[in-house]
Design a protein around this motif. Structure first.
Motif, short mmCIF file in Angstrom:
data_model
loop_
_atom_site.label_atom_id
_atom_site.label_comp_id
_atom_site.label_asym_id
_atom_site.label_seq_id
_atom_site.Cartn_x
_atom_site.Cartn_y
_atom_site.Cartn_z
N ASP A 146 -3.71 4.50 -6.55
CA ASP A 146 -2.55 4.31 -5.69
C ASP A 146 -2.86 4.70 -4.25
OD1 ASP A 146 0.05 3.29 -5.76
OD2 ASP A 146 0.91 5.30 -5.62
N GLY A 147 -3.56 5.82 -4.08
CA GLY A 147 -3.96 6.26 -2.76
C GLY A 147 -4.88 5.26 -2.09
N LYS A 148 -5.82 4.70 -2.87
CA LYS A 148 -6.74 3.70 -2.33
C LYS A 148 -5.99 2.45 -1.92
CE LYS A 148 -10.92 5.17 -4.74
NZ LYS A 148 -11.79 4.93 -5.87
N ILE A 149 -5.04 2.03 -2.74
CA ILE A 149 -4.25 0.83 -2.43
C ILE A 149 -3.44 1.05 -1.15
CG2 ILE A 149 -2.31 -0.60 -3.22
CD1 ILE A 149 -3.47 -0.19 -6.10
N ASP A 150 -2.86 2.25 -1.00
CA ASP A 150 -2.10 2.57 0.21
C ASP A 150 -2.99 2.50 1.44
OD1 ASP A 150 0.21 2.90 -1.19
OD2 ASP A 150 0.17 5.09 -1.18
N LYS A 151 -4.21 3.06 1.34
CA LYS A 151 -5.14 3.03 2.47
C LYS A 151 -5.51 1.59 2.80
CE LYS A 151 -7.31 7.54 1.84
NZ LYS A 151 -8.48 8.22 1.30
N ALA A 156 -3.76 -1.11 2.16
CA ALA A 156 -2.59 -1.77 2.75
C ALA A 156 -2.47 -1.41 4.22
CB ALA A 156 -1.33 -1.37 1.98
N MET A 157 -2.70 -0.14 4.56
CA MET A 157 -2.65 0.28 5.96
C MET A 157 -3.72 -0.43 6.78
SD MET A 157 -0.27 2.33 6.86
CE MET A 157 -0.98 2.98 8.37
N LYS A 198 -2.68 -4.01 7.34
CA LYS A 198 -1.63 -4.08 8.36
C LYS A 198 -2.21 -3.92 9.76
CE LYS A 198 2.10 -2.39 5.46
NZ LYS A 198 2.83 -1.19 5.07
#
Length: 52
Positions: free
Chosen positions: A16-21, A23-24, A27
């Motif tokens: 989840d942390g990797k996916i958030d990074k 996604a950032m 963006k």
């Protein structure tokens, strides 16, 4: 059984942390691309007029 579940939860949290990074980063790349297009759009418009 409990340790298996906790390890799975830990793995999901890491993912989840990797996916958030990711996604950032995506963006930021999109924002940079839009800025680049906006910066060059007057030139692009001039080039299109020349091309016509």
């Amino acid at each position: 059984m409990n340790t298996l579940l906790s390890s799975i939860r830990a793995d999901i949290a890491k993912l989840d942390g990797k996916i958030d990074k990711l996604a950032m980063q995506v963006k930021l790349l999109i924002i940079l691309a839009l800025l680049a297009i906006a910066m060059f759009s007057p030139n692009l418009a001039a080039l299109l007029k020349i091309a016509k």
